[in-house]
Design a protein around this motif. Structure first.
Motif, short mmCIF file in Angstrom:
data_model
loop_
_atom_site.label_atom_id
_atom_site.label_comp_id
_atom_site.label_asym_id
_atom_site.label_seq_id
_atom_site.Cartn_x
_atom_site.Cartn_y
_atom_site.Cartn_z
N ASN A 3 0.85 -1.20 0.00
CA ASN A 3 0.00 0.00 0.00
C ASN A 3 0.88 1.25 0.00
OD1 ASN A 3 0.98 -0.58 2.49
ND2 ASN A 3 -0.88 -0.11 3.61
N PRO A 4 1.45 1.60 -1.16
CA PRO A 4 2.35 2.75 -1.22
C PRO A 4 1.58 4.07 -1.04
CG PRO A 4 1.93 1.95 -3.42
CD PRO A 4 1.27 0.99 -2.48
N ARG A 5 2.24 5.04 -0.38
CA ARG A 5 1.64 6.37 -0.25
C ARG A 5 1.89 7.16 -1.52
NH1 ARG A 5 1.16 8.53 5.04
NH2 ARG A 5 0.12 10.22 3.96
N ASN A 6 0.90 7.90 -1.97
CA ASN A 6 1.01 8.72 -3.16
C ASN A 6 1.08 10.18 -2.72
OD1 ASN A 6 1.02 9.66 -5.74
ND2 ASN A 6 -1.15 9.28 -6.11
N TYR A 7 2.30 10.74 -2.74
CA TYR A 7 2.50 12.10 -2.25
C TYR A 7 2.40 13.13 -3.37
CZ TYR A 7 4.24 10.34 2.21
OH TYR A 7 4.35 9.73 3.43
N ALA A 8 1.80 14.27 -3.03
CA ALA A 8 1.85 15.44 -3.92
C ALA A 8 3.08 16.22 -3.48
CB ALA A 8 0.60 16.28 -3.75
N SER A 28 -2.37 23.40 2.35
CA SER A 28 -2.50 22.03 2.84
C SER A 28 -2.90 21.16 1.65
CB SER A 28 -3.55 21.94 3.94
OG SER A 28 -4.82 22.26 3.41
N LEU A 29 -2.93 19.86 1.85
CA LEU A 29 -3.31 18.96 0.76
C LEU A 29 -4.74 19.25 0.29
CD1 LEU A 29 -2.51 16.58 -1.03
CD2 LEU A 29 -3.45 15.06 0.70
N ALA A 30 -5.63 19.50 1.24
CA ALA A 30 -7.03 19.78 0.88
C ALA A 30 -7.15 21.05 0.05
CB ALA A 30 -7.87 19.90 2.16
N SER A 31 -6.41 22.10 0.45
CA SER A 31 -6.50 23.35 -0.30
C SER A 31 -5.89 23.21 -1.70
CB SER A 31 -5.82 24.48 0.48
OG SER A 31 -4.44 24.23 0.61
N LEU A 32 -4.83 22.41 -1.82
CA LEU A 32 -4.23 22.19 -3.15
C LEU A 32 -5.15 21.38 -4.05
CD1 LEU A 32 -0.48 21.52 -2.28
CD2 LEU A 32 -1.45 23.54 -3.35
N LYS A 33 -5.87 20.42 -3.48
CA LYS A 33 -6.83 19.63 -4.27
C LYS A 33 -7.99 20.53 -4.73
CE LYS A 33 -6.15 14.98 -2.44
NZ LYS A 33 -6.76 13.87 -1.69
N GLU A 34 -8.37 21.47 -3.85
CA GLU A 34 -9.48 22.37 -4.14
C GLU A 34 -9.18 23.24 -5.36
OE1 GLU A 34 -11.22 25.61 -1.37
OE2 GLU A 34 -11.57 23.66 -0.39
N ARG A 52 -7.04 22.46 -7.62
CA ARG A 52 -6.59 21.52 -8.66
C ARG A 52 -5.09 21.59 -8.94
NH1 ARG A 52 -10.77 20.34 -13.19
NH2 ARG A 52 -12.39 19.44 -11.91
N LYS A 53 -4.30 21.78 -7.89
CA LYS A 53 -2.83 21.74 -8.03
C LYS A 53 -2.28 20.40 -7.55
CE LYS A 53 -2.11 25.87 -9.66
NZ LYS A 53 -1.62 26.06 -11.00
N ALA A 54 -3.14 19.57 -6.94
CA ALA A 54 -2.76 18.22 -6.50
C ALA A 54 -3.79 17.23 -7.04
CB ALA A 54 -2.70 18.14 -4.99
N HIS A 55 -3.34 16.08 -7.44
CA HIS A 55 -4.23 15.05 -7.99
C HIS A 55 -5.15 14.51 -6.90
CE1 HIS A 55 -5.47 11.35 -10.05
NE2 HIS A 55 -5.16 12.02 -11.16
N PRO A 56 -6.41 14.22 -7.22
CA PRO A 56 -7.34 13.72 -6.20
C PRO A 56 -6.90 12.42 -5.53
CG PRO A 56 -8.53 14.36 -8.19
CD PRO A 56 -7.07 14.47 -8.50
N SER A 57 -6.07 11.62 -6.20
CA SER A 57 -5.64 10.35 -5.62
C SER A 57 -4.51 10.51 -4.59
CB SER A 57 -5.17 9.40 -6.72
OG SER A 57 -3.96 9.89 -7.29
N CYS A 58 -3.94 11.72 -4.47
CA CYS A 58 -2.84 11.94 -3.52
C CYS A 58 -3.35 11.85 -2.09
CB CYS A 58 -2.21 13.32 -3.75
SG CYS A 58 -1.32 13.41 -5.29
N ASP A 59 -2.51 11.24 -1.22
CA ASP A 59 -2.91 11.13 0.18
C ASP A 59 -1.83 11.66 1.13
OD1 ASP A 59 -2.67 7.55 -0.25
OD2 ASP A 59 -1.09 9.03 -0.12
#
Length: 148
Positions: A73-78, A94-100, A102-109
């Protein structure tokens, strides 16, 4: 109906005649007693080492070697560099704000901040990992770093 010891029998086909070796040619198990001719296998107390294939190149040396291992289960980092943070129109990254935006892929965790480039404005960064050089640059610009 009760079952007694006299009624117990092995299952059909479970037992067979034992192989009687060394009892003449016509038995099919004569002369060498099914052991072949000469060599270690014919002697009593045979002890061939594990993986030995009679001198033939063994399978563990014939097959190619597989390097490393794959994470289950590899981590997918932005990943984002400090220099790119200047272009963003938000104060808290933060990751949430970057996803909002669209600067980070939705699959990133996870979010990693790396230290390439210069930063000119004070921002708050919430990330899983911040490189030491990136942390120094953010704090020098008046910003704040929080590890999630």
């Amino acid at each position: 109906m009760t079952i007694t010891l006299e009624d117990l029998r092995p299952a059909e086909g479970a037992t067979g005649k034992s192989k009687r070796v060394g009892r003449g040619r016509s038995s099919g198990h004569g002369k060498t007693s099914c052991r072949g001719h000469n060599g270690e296998g014919q002697r009593s107390g045979r002890t061939a080492k594990r993986g030995f294939e009679g001198g033939q190149m063994p399978a563990y040396r014939r097959l190619p070697k597989l390097k490393g291992f794959e994470l289950v289960n590899p981590r997918n980092y932005a990943e984002i560099n400090v220099g790119r943070l200047n272009d963003l129109k938000i104060e808290e990254i933060s990751l949430a704000s970057l996803k909002e935006i669209r600067k980070a892929h939705p699959s990133c965790d996870g979010l990693r901040i790396l230290g390439n480039g210069e930063i000119k404005k004070a921002i708050t960064v919430k990330a899983d990992y911040v490189s030491p050089s990136a942390k120094a640059k953010i704090e020098a610009a008046g910003g704040k770093v929080e590890l999630v």
